[in-house]
Design a protein around this motif. Structure first.
Motif, PDB file in Angstrom:
ATOM      1  N   ARG A   1       0.939  -1.365  -0.101  1.00  0.00           N
ATOM      2  CA  ARG A   1       0.018  -0.071   0.035  1.00  0.00           C
ATOM      3  C   ARG A   1       0.877   1.208  -0.017  1.00  0.00           C
ATOM      4  O   ARG A   1       1.617   1.411   0.879  1.00  0.00           O
ATOM      5  CB  ARG A   1      -1.040  -0.028   1.164  1.00  0.00           C
ATOM      6  CG  ARG A   1      -1.968  -1.238   1.278  1.00  0.00           C
ATOM      7  CD  ARG A   1      -2.589  -1.151   2.424  1.00  0.00           C
ATOM      8  NE  ARG A   1      -3.428  -0.027   2.292  1.00  0.00           N
ATOM      9  CZ  ARG A   1      -4.050   0.942   3.551  1.00  0.00           C
ATOM     10  NH1 ARG A   1      -3.263   0.589   4.684  1.00  0.00           N
ATOM     11  NH2 ARG A   1      -4.678   1.909   3.529  1.00  0.00           N
ATOM     12  N   ILE A   2       0.614   2.079  -1.115  1.00  0.00           N
ATOM     13  CA  ILE A   2       1.486   3.392  -1.116  1.00  0.00           C
ATOM     14  C   ILE A   2       0.471   4.482  -1.007  1.00  0.00           C
ATOM     15  O   ILE A   2      -0.468   4.540  -1.708  1.00  0.00           O
ATOM     16  CB  ILE A   2       2.040   3.512  -2.706  1.00  0.00           C
ATOM     17  CG1 ILE A   2       2.875   2.090  -2.626  1.00  0.00           C
ATOM     18  CG2 ILE A   2       2.880   4.652  -2.476  1.00  0.00           C
ATOM     19  CD1 ILE A   2       4.092   1.774  -2.012  1.00  0.00           C
ATOM     20  N   LEU A   3       0.796   5.603  -0.044  1.00  0.00           N
ATOM     21  CA  LEU A   3      -0.053   6.625   0.099  1.00  0.00           C
ATOM     22  C   LEU A   3       0.586   7.780  -0.692  1.00  0.00           C
ATOM     23  O   LEU A   3       1.842   8.145  -0.741  1.00  0.00           O
ATOM     24  CB  LEU A   3       0.028   7.273   1.561  1.00  0.00           C
ATOM     25  CG  LEU A   3      -0.670   8.282   1.942  1.00  0.00           C
ATOM     26  CD1 LEU A   3      -2.138   8.258   1.487  1.00  0.00           C
ATOM     27  CD2 LEU A   3      -0.367   8.738   3.176  1.00  0.00           C
ATOM     28  N   VAL A   4      -0.232   8.367  -1.712  1.00  0.00           N
ATOM     29  CA  VAL A   4       0.207   9.443  -2.394  1.00  0.00           C
ATOM     30  C   VAL A   4      -0.511  10.866  -1.906  1.00  0.00           C
ATOM     31  O   VAL A   4      -1.779  10.779  -2.161  1.00  0.00           O
ATOM     32  CB  VAL A   4      -0.157   9.227  -3.968  1.00  0.00           C
ATOM     33  CG1 VAL A   4       0.333  10.334  -4.752  1.00  0.00           C
ATOM     34  CG2 VAL A   4       0.421   7.811  -4.355  1.00  0.00           C
ATOM     35  N   ILE A   5       0.160  11.599  -1.520  1.00  0.00           N
ATOM     36  CA  ILE A   5      -0.572  12.928  -0.893  1.00  0.00           C
ATOM     37  C   ILE A   5      -0.455  13.878  -1.872  1.00  0.00           C
ATOM     38  O   ILE A   5       0.404  14.386  -2.474  1.00  0.00           O
ATOM     39  CB  ILE A   5       0.524  13.371   0.403  1.00  0.00           C
ATOM     40  CG1 ILE A   5       0.478  12.189   1.310  1.00  0.00           C
ATOM     41  CG2 ILE A   5      -0.233  14.619   0.927  1.00  0.00           C
ATOM     42  CD1 ILE A   5       1.380  12.771   2.521  1.00  0.00           C
TER      43      ILE A   5
ATOM     44  N   ASN B   1      -7.710  13.351 -11.502  1.00  0.00           N
ATOM     45  CA  ASN B   1      -6.826  13.631 -12.413  1.00  0.00           C
ATOM     46  C   ASN B   1      -5.442  13.211 -11.991  1.00  0.00           C
ATOM     47  O   ASN B   1      -4.609  13.238 -12.833  1.00  0.00           O
ATOM     48  CB  ASN B   1      -6.963  15.331 -12.807  1.00  0.00           C
ATOM     49  CG  ASN B   1      -8.311  15.323 -13.434  1.00  0.00           C
ATOM     50  OD1 ASN B   1      -8.763  14.742 -14.452  1.00  0.00           O
ATOM     51  ND2 ASN B   1      -8.864  16.551 -13.176  1.00  0.00           N
ATOM     52  N   ARG B   2      -5.282  13.699 -10.659  1.00  0.00           N
ATOM     53  CA  ARG B   2      -3.919  13.186 -10.203  1.00  0.00           C
ATOM     54  C   ARG B   2      -3.392  11.627 -10.352  1.00  0.00           C
ATOM     55  O   ARG B   2      -2.329  11.278 -10.644  1.00  0.00           O
ATOM     56  CB  ARG B   2      -3.827  13.680  -8.639  1.00  0.00           C
ATOM     57  CG  ARG B   2      -4.038  14.972  -8.418  1.00  0.00           C
ATOM     58  CD  ARG B   2      -2.614  15.560  -8.771  1.00  0.00           C
ATOM     59  NE  ARG B   2      -2.983  17.026  -8.380  1.00  0.00           N
ATOM     60  CZ  ARG B   2      -1.762  17.922  -8.016  1.00  0.00           C
ATOM     61  NH1 ARG B   2      -0.571  17.393  -7.763  1.00  0.00           N
ATOM     62  NH2 ARG B   2      -1.944  19.240  -7.727  1.00  0.00           N
ATOM     63  N   GLN B   3      -4.500  10.982 -10.167  1.00  0.00           N
ATOM     64  CA  GLN B   3      -4.400   9.368 -10.202  1.00  0.00           C
ATOM     65  C   GLN B   3      -4.009   8.770 -11.688  1.00  0.00           C
ATOM     66  O   GLN B   3      -3.254   7.996 -11.698  1.00  0.00           O
ATOM     67  CB  GLN B   3      -5.809   8.703  -9.651  1.00  0.00           C
ATOM     68  CG  GLN B   3      -5.956   8.586  -8.191  1.00  0.00           C
ATOM     69  CD  GLN B   3      -7.626   8.314  -7.756  1.00  0.00           C
ATOM     70  OE1 GLN B   3      -8.346   8.320  -8.782  1.00  0.00           O
ATOM     71  NE2 GLN B   3      -7.895   7.742  -6.872  1.00  0.00           N
ATOM     72  N   ALA B   4      -4.245   9.780 -12.619  1.00  0.00           N
ATOM     73  CA  ALA B   4      -4.056   9.261 -13.912  1.00  0.00           C
ATOM     74  C   ALA B   4      -2.536   9.307 -14.080  1.00  0.00           C
ATOM     75  O   ALA B   4      -1.942   8.682 -15.221  1.00  0.00           O
ATOM     76  CB  ALA B   4      -4.617  10.306 -14.809  1.00  0.00           C
ATOM     77  N   GLN B   5      -1.832   9.650 -13.244  1.00  0.00           N
ATOM     78  CA  GLN B   5      -0.186   9.650 -13.379  1.00  0.00           C
ATOM     79  C   GLN B   5       0.125   7.951 -13.396  1.00  0.00           C
ATOM     80  O   GLN B   5       1.212   7.785 -13.913  1.00  0.00           O
ATOM     81  CB  GLN B   5       0.323  10.284 -12.314  1.00  0.00           C
ATOM     82  CG  GLN B   5       0.243  11.530 -12.314  1.00  0.00           C
ATOM     83  CD  GLN B   5       1.131  12.600 -11.066  1.00  0.00           C
ATOM     84  OE1 GLN B   5       2.248  12.774 -11.366  1.00  0.00           O
ATOM     85  NE2 GLN B   5       0.065  12.894 -10.124  1.00  0.00           N
TER      86      GLN B   5
END
Length: 259
Positions: free
Chosen positions: A3-7, A19-23
């Motif tokens: 599990r990776i948290l992307v802030i 839109n950020r998740q699309a990365q």
């Protein structure tokens, strides 16, 4: 399950977070990975001044300070400012990767000098500050802006035809006039332009957000994380106070908007 948290550095709605998740589509990731994109509770609306930088440090720190207890294996900070990174490293033992320093260091594995594409002129002082503090003055060929006011929610969506060629032309100036051998996108909000620029420039292009995911993968595979001599833990953690501050800030923002 890893599990990776992307802030996400702004208090965005669901569409803005998507839109950020699309990365994540730009790089292959292990099948058993789960990326959780979390916007901050509250914070500034831009990155243009020391006022903003200080608030963003607190906002990102609060969003990730309990990540290890929540079961996350690593944290990625979705901004080139690296806001909150050193603070999070002081309270977490799992890897914490910021997109700014990581992308510049990675650029130097691909060439001797890099240039940073900034989105608009008011952001330039922040990049120059980071480059100076990280000691990259000699390796940074230039920081140039294509002067497009940022949209932190929609990013560059709907602006591709007008903005992407301007980014390409500006990057060519960095290469031909400044001697850049690598181009770093100056914001994770520019991720949609990464493939276009890579296909239309004669030098490597570093897309900072996706890069952080692959760096985390490497760190976890090698069992690496930051050292305690550099990032010592607090003598007396005040994380409850921090959460209370951010909660109060969110309530105050809601009240000011009539919510």
């Amino acid at each position: 399950m890893t599990r990776i948290l992307v802030i996400v550095p702004f208090a965005l709605d669901e569409e803005g977070v998507r839109n950020r998740q699309a990365q994540s589509q730009y790089v292959p990731l292990p099948a058993d990975w789960e990326l959780t994109y979390r916007p901050v509770t509250c914070g500034p609306t831009s990155f243009m001044s020391p006022h903003d930088w200080g608030l963003m440090d607190l906002a990102i720190f609060e969003a990730g300070c309990n990540a290890q207890d929540e079961g996350f294996d690593a944290v990625c900070i979705d901004t080139m400012s690296d806001s909150g990174m050193v603070m999070l490293r002081s309270v977490l033992s799992v890897p914490v990767i910021g997109a700014g320093k990581a992308s510049m260091l990675y650029a130097l594995t691909l060439g001797g000098k890099f240039s940073v594409l900034a989105q608009w002129d008011p952001a330039l002082p922040r990049y120059r500050k980071a480059i100076r503090e990280y000691g990259f003055d000699r390796q940074c060929a230039s920081v140039r802006s294509f002067d497009q006011p940022p949209d932190f929610s929609n990013l560059l969506g709907g602006k591709e035809d007008s903005v992407f060629p301007r980014m390409r032309d500006l990057a060519m100036r960095c290469i031909e006039e400044d001697g850049a051998e690598v181009i770093c996108l100056g914001s994770t909000t520019m991720h949609q332009a990464g493939e276009y620029l890579a296909a239309n420039l004669p030098v490597p292009v570093v897309n900072p957000g996706p890069l952080t995911y692959k760096l985390v993968e490497t760190f976890l595979a090698l069992g690496l994380t930051h050292g305690r001599d550099v990032y010592p833990p607090p003598v007396e953690p005040r994380l409850d106070m921090l959460h209370a501050m951010m909660k109060a800030g969110a309530l105050a923002e809601g009240a000011s908007k009539g919510n």
